[in-house]
Design an enzyme around this catalytic site. Structure first.
Site, short mmCIF file in Angstrom:
data_model
loop_
_atom_site.label_atom_id
_atom_site.label_comp_id
_atom_site.label_asym_id
_atom_site.label_seq_id
_atom_site.Cartn_x
_atom_site.Cartn_y
_atom_site.Cartn_z
CE1 TYR B 434 0.83 0.19 4.41
CE2 TYR B 434 -1.42 -0.48 4.84
CZ TYR B 434 -0.17 -0.16 5.30
OH TYR B 434 0.09 -0.19 6.63
CD GLU B 435 0.48 6.34 1.11
OE1 GLU B 435 -0.62 6.01 1.59
OE2 GLU B 435 0.62 7.36 0.42
N GLY B 436 1.42 3.02 -2.57
CA GLY B 436 2.30 2.88 -3.74
C GLY B 436 3.13 1.62 -3.61
#
Lengths: 592, 592
Positions: B434-436
Site C-alpha cells: 500500500y501507499e504505492g
C-alpha cells in the site's frame, strides 16, 4: 480463484531434452520414453487441475477440525483422496512386490510436482505415507513389510513421522518419549510429540505412526534413540483392525498456512509400539529416508512458486494499468496490461527463471537417487548427499521469496485472501522450516557434506562443471551467455570452500558464520549449471530443427536472464563468507 | 505471547547523538533536549508495552466484524483508543491552533515507532486520521479547518483516504467515481472505493472520508480528478452530527494480516461531499501528504522487524538446543541456548543492523521534512523527495524479510499462530504494497526523482557522502570499517545513475528494468551513510568518556557487521542494472 495447469511441456523438456531419461542405463529407465511419460504427466496434470487445485483455497479457508478426538479434513478432501488412490498416484515408484508400480523415482517426482503445486496441504497426507513406506521397506522385518506395505502403498492406511517434542526439534538428543519393553516383545510408548503433519484425519481407516523414542536404560543423547511403529488401530493376526491404540490428538495447531493438513499434538499414553530396525539406531533409520524427504520439500519450494507464478502471469497479462513508457501497446484500450512494464517483467522473469532452474535441479537430484539406488553408484550417492541441503534450503528460501514476488504483482488484491496469492506464500513458508530448518541445512552442507569422504564429492561437482564448460565452450554464444558466468560462479564457490578449509580449522565459526551464504552460493552455481545444460539441450534441439522453436528460444532467453541477473550473486555471497566470524560473533549474548 | 519494549535508549541515540536535534536551528527544535524527549518516549513506551502490545495478537485472531452495517473492532481497541486520545498521542505534531501539541515531526515519528511496533493494525486508525488532518490543514478553507481539524486532532473523529477502485489502483486516471455538483455548492458522490483502511469502525463518533472522484464533465485522466470531504455523518452548522450520509460498508476484506484494522469496500450512493482544495487538482492535494504517508509506511517496515526481533532475540537466549561447536557454553544444562550458534547470530545481526540503520534513516527523513516545512529549505525538500521512495520501498522490503528471518529463529514454533511470529510477517507484508507498491516506488525514484530539478538532489546526496568521508577519513579504524565501504557503495550508486543517463535516453526500459535494483542499491548506500554517521557519533561519545561504554561499543560492532556483510550488495545491484533491458524484455508477452 487461482487455477493451476501443470507445465507438462516443461516437465517433458527436463526428462527428455535435459536428462534423456530413456537413454540412461538404469534399470527401469528404458520404459520412460516420451510418449509414456507424456501419458502419465497428462493424467497427473488433469487430476491436479480438476481435482486438487479446486480444493486448495477452500481447504485453506475451512481448515481441519478436531471433533470428539477425531480430525475432520476440509470438504472434498476425502473424495479427492479416493481419486488419487484409484489412479494409483500413491504408488508410482513403490515396489511392485507390495502393489506399487515400480517406476523410477524421477517419474514419481515429475508427477508429484503437479500435485504439490495444485494443493500442497492435501498432498502431504500421501507424502508422509510415502516416507513411512520407505522406512518400513528399508528397515522392517519381512512380517512388518507384509503387514504394512501393501496398505501404505495404496494409502488405505497413511503414515506419519514423529520426531519433535515441545522442548526439542533440531536437537533430538534431548528427546524424552520413553519406550518400555513388554514381555511379548512389543513396547509401551509414552510421551508427547508435536508438529505431527497428517497426525490424524478421516481419509484412511488406519494411521501408522513412526515414532522416535528412548528405550528405558538406553544411552543418553541421539545414540539411545530407537524407531517404533505405532498403529492408530492395532492390527490383528488376520490383518483386520483391532483395538484403538493409546495415542490421541491433543490439539490441532493453528498455523500460518497449510491449513488443509492437520498438524497435531499427539499424546502417547502407554501406546503399543513395535521396534522398527535396530535398537538404539532409530536416527540412522530416519536418515535413510532423509534425502528423499528433503528433495520432496525442495520440490514444494519451487512448486508453490510455479502455482503462484501462473496466476501472477495471468493477472499481468489481463490487468490493465498504466501505459508502456515506450508508447501505448493497446491505444484502443483504457490502459495497457501490466506485463508491458519493465519492473513487472523483471519480477515475472525472476520467478520463471528460478522455477525452471529449480525443476531441472530437482529432477536431476531424483535421477541421481535412482542411479544411486538402482545401480549402487556411490559417486551418484555422494553427489546427491552433497546437493540435498542445497535443494532443500536454497529452493525453499527462493521458492517462498518467489511466491511473495508473485503476490506483489497483484498489488492490493494480492493481500486479500480470496485471491489465493497470500495462501501460496503462507503455505510455502513452512518448507523453509520443516524437515530440518534451512539454517540446519546450511550447517549440514558446510559442517558435514563438504568434507564428506575427504571432500571427494564437492571436487567431483567442480570437475563436472569444468568438464561441461570445456566440452561446450566452442560455441561462442553459449560461452558468452552461459559458460563464462558459470565459470565465474563456480570459481566463487571454490574460493569459498577454500576459505572454509583455511580458516575453519583454526576456528570452526569462520566456516559456520558463512554457512548460510555458502548454501545460497552453491544454489546459484547449481542453477547456473542446470541453465547451462538446458541451454545446450535447447540449442541442440534448435539445431536439429525441433518443431516448437518458440519453446526452445524462450528457454534460452529465460536462461540468459538467470545467468545475467542472478548468477552474479555468487560474488556477494563469497564476499560475505570471506569476512569470517569476527563481525558475526562480536557481541556478547546480552548485548543483542 | 510476544511482548514489546520500546528501545528508548536507541531512539534517544538517534535523536541526540546522531541528529543532535536540540542544537538544530529549526523552530521548535530547541525544546527537544534529552530530558524532554526521554520523558515523552518513556511515556509512549509504557502505552506501547502495556496498552497496545497486549492487544496485538488478540486483535489479529479476533479481527473486525461487520454487524448490521457497522464495523466492530476487536475487544479492547475502544478502550485503548481512549487511552491514546487522553495521552494526547494523536496530536503530537499537530498545529496548536487546532488543539495539537505543535512538536516537531521528528518527535511525532519517534513516538509513533513504538505504537506501530506494538500494534500496527490498531495504530492505523490514528495514522489515517493524521493524513486526513494534513490534507485539510493544507488544502481546506478556513471554515473546513475550523469544522474538522479540532476533531481530527483529538481523534474524536477519524479519517480515511479513498483512492482505489476495483479496476484501478496505481493508475488512478481510470477512476470512475463521479461527483455531481449540487445547487448548494456541495457534490453528490457516487461510486465504489475499495481497500479503505479504517473505512468504518466503532472507535469514533464520526469518520471523515477523503474521496477522489471525477466531477461530471471533467477532463479524462488524472487531470480531471478532485478531492472531496465526505463525512459519515453530516455536520450541522452548530457542529453537532446530522444525518447519516450515503456511504455504506459493502464488506470487510479477509486479508493476510492487519486483521485488527477494517479494510472496507465503501459504496458511495449519492453521498454528500464537499470539495477540498481546487477543482480537478485532487491528485496534487493527495501528493502533498505523500512524503509523510510514505515515510510512515517505511517506518512500519522496520518497526515490525523491531518487534519481531525482540522476540526472536529472547527466544534465542532462552531456547536450549544443540551445543556451541567450539565447546559447550553451559555444560551443566542439557544444551546451550540457540544464540551460541553462528548462523543464529548471523540472522539476529542481520535484523539488528538493518533495524538500527533504518531507524536512523527514517528519523533523519523526518528531520528533513521538519527542516523543509519549518525553514522553507528547498534543499532539504528536494533531498527528502529523493529519499522517500527509498525509505518506503527498501525499508518495507527488508523489514518484511527481517520479520520472516525472526520467525525462522523459532523453528516450527514460528509457524504456529499463537506464538505471534507469523503475525509480524503477515502484517509487515502489506507495507510493501500500500501507499504505492514498491515497484511503483522504484519507478518514482528512477523515472522521476533522480532527474528532478536537473538531478540536483542526487548530486547533493553524493556530495554529502563525499564530504562525510573527507571530513572523517583521518580516523584509521573508521576509514577501514566504515568510510571505505561507504565510498565503494556510493561509487556503485553513481555508476548506476550514470548507466541510466547513458542508456535510458535511447531506451527508457534500460533504466526501468534496473529501477528495483537501484532502489535497493540506494537503500544500502543510505544505510551505509547512516551507519557511518552513527559510528562517528559513537566514537565521539566513547572519546568523550560516555557513561554507557557498552552501548556505544555495541553500536560500533553492529555497524561493522552491516558494512562488512551487507554493503557489498551494491556491486550485485549495479551488475544487474548494467545488464539493461535486453534480458528483461526478451520474451513476447505470450511466451511467459
Amino acid at each position: 480463484m487461482p487455477t493451476f495447469n501443470a507445465p507438462v511441456r516443461d516437465l517433458q523438456f527436463v526428462l527428455h531434452d535435459l536428462l534423456k531419461v530413456s537413454e540412461q542405463d538404469i534399470p527401469g529407465f528404458a520404459d520412460l520414453d516420451r510418449d509414456f511419460t507424456a501419458a502419465v504427466l497428462d493424467e497427473s496434470a488433469k487430476v491436479a487441475r480438476d481435482v486438487l487445485a479446486p480444493l486448495n483455497l477452500s481447504g485453506d479457508q475451512e481448515g481441519c477440525r478436531l471433533e470428539n478426538g477425531v480430525v475432520r479434513t476440509p470438504k472434498g478432501f476425502k473424495a479427492a483422496f479416493e481419486t488419487m488412490k484409484e489412479g494409483g498416484w500413491t504408488a508410482v515408484d513403490c515396489d511392485p512386490e507390495f502393489g506399487g508400480q515400480g517406476l523410477p523415482y524421477v517419474m514419481h517426482t515429475a508427477a508429484q510436482e503437479s500435485f504439490v503445486a495444485a494443493n500442497m496441504a492435501f498432498n502431504m497426507y500421501q507424502g508422509l505415507t510415502h516416507g513411512a513406506y520407505s522406512a518400513i521397506r528399508f528397515h522392517g522385518t519381512d512380517a512388518q513389510k507384509a503387514t504394512y506395505l501393501p496398505k501404505l502403498v495404496t494409502c488405505e492406511w497413511t503414515g506419519t513421522m514423529n520426531l519433535t517434542e515441545p522442548h526439542c526439534g533440531t536437537d533430538l538428543g534431548l528427546m524424552r518419549t520413553r519406550a518400555e519393553p513388554q514381555a511379548d516383545g512389543s513396547y509401551q510408548i509414552t510421551g508427547q510429540k508435536i508438529f505431527i503433519s497428517a497426525g490424524d484425519h478421516d481419509l484412511a481407516e488406519n494411521i501408522i505412526h513412526l515414532v522416535l523414542a528412548r528405550v528405558t536404560g538406553a544411552p543418553e543423547g541421539i545414540k539411545g534413540i530407537s524407531l517404533f511403529i505405532v498403529p492408530k488401530f492395532d492390527i490383528k493376526p488376520d490383518g483386520s483392525l483391532g483395538d484403538r491404540n493409546g495415542v490421541s490428538v491433543g490439539k490441532i495447531e493453528e498455523k500460518m498456512g497449510i491449513h488443509g493438513n492437520a498438524t497435531c499434538v499427539l499424546n502417547y499414553d502407554g501406546a503399543k509400539g513395535y521396534l522398527l530396525g535396530e535398537l538404539h539406531k532409530g536416527m540412522r533409520a530416519m536418515f535413510t529416508m532423509m534425502n528423499e524427504a528433503r528433495l520432496g520439500v525442495g520440490l514444494q519450494g519451487y512448486a508453490q512458486a510455479e502455482a503462484a507464478y501462473q496466476n501472477a502471469r495471468a493477472y499481468a497479462q489481463e490487468r490493465l494499468q498504466g501505459r508502456d513508457v515506450t508508447g501505448a501497446k493497446f491505444p484502443d484500450q483504457p490502459a495497457d496490461p501490466l506485463i508491458v512494464h519493465p519492473d513487472i517483467r523483471r519480477n515475472l522473469m525472476d520467478q520463471k527463471s528460478f522455477i525452471e532452474g529449480a525443476r531441472a535441479l530437482t529432477f536431476w537430484g531424483a535421477y541421481l537417487i535412482d542411479r544411486a539406488h538402482k545401480c549402487d553408484d556411490t559417486a551418484a550417492d555422494g553427489l546427491i548427499s552433497l546437493l540435498i541441503p542445497v535443494i532443500k534450503g536454497f529452493q525453499t528460501d527462493k521458492g517462498f521469496e518467489m511466491t511473495v514476488a508473485a503476490q506483489q504483482v497483484y498489488g492490493g488484491h494480492g493481500y486479500i485472501e480470496e485471491q489465493g496469492m497470500s495462501q501460496f506464500a503462507r503455505d510455502a513458508r513452512i518448507a523453509m522450516i520443516y524437515e530440518g530448518a534451512n539454517g540446519v541445512q546450511a550447517l549440514d552442507l558446510v559442517g558435514r557434506k563438504l568434507a564428506q569422504d575427504g571432500g571427494k564429492h564437492v571436487m567431483a561437482f567442480f570437475d563436472m562443471v569444468k568438464g561441461l564448460i570445456k566440452d561446450n565452450e566452442g560455441d561462442e554464444a553459449l560461452r558468452r551467455d552461459f559458460l563464462d558466468p558459470l565459470k565465474a560462479a563456480s570459481k566463487d564457490m571454490q574460493a569459498a570452500a577454500m576459505y572454509f578449509m583455511q580458516h575453519g580449522v583454526k576456528n570452526p565459526n569462520n566456516a559456520l558464520a558463512g554457512s548460510y551464504d555458502f548454501m545460497h552460493l552453491a544454489g546459484h552455481v547449481c542453477m547456473g549449471l542446470m541453465w547451462s545444460r538446458m541451454a545446450i539441450a535447447a540449442s541442440e534441439a534448435l539445431e536439429n530443427g525441433a518443431g516448437d522453436k518458440d519453446f526452445y528460444e524462450t528457454k534460452l532467453a529465460t536462461g540468459r536472464y538467470y545467468m545475467a541477473r542472478h548468477l552474479p550473486a555468487t560474488a556477494l555471497h563469497l564476499a560475505r563468507i570471506q569476512t569470517g566470524a569476527d563481525t558475526v560473533m562480536a557481541l556478547a549474548a546480552e548485548n543483542f
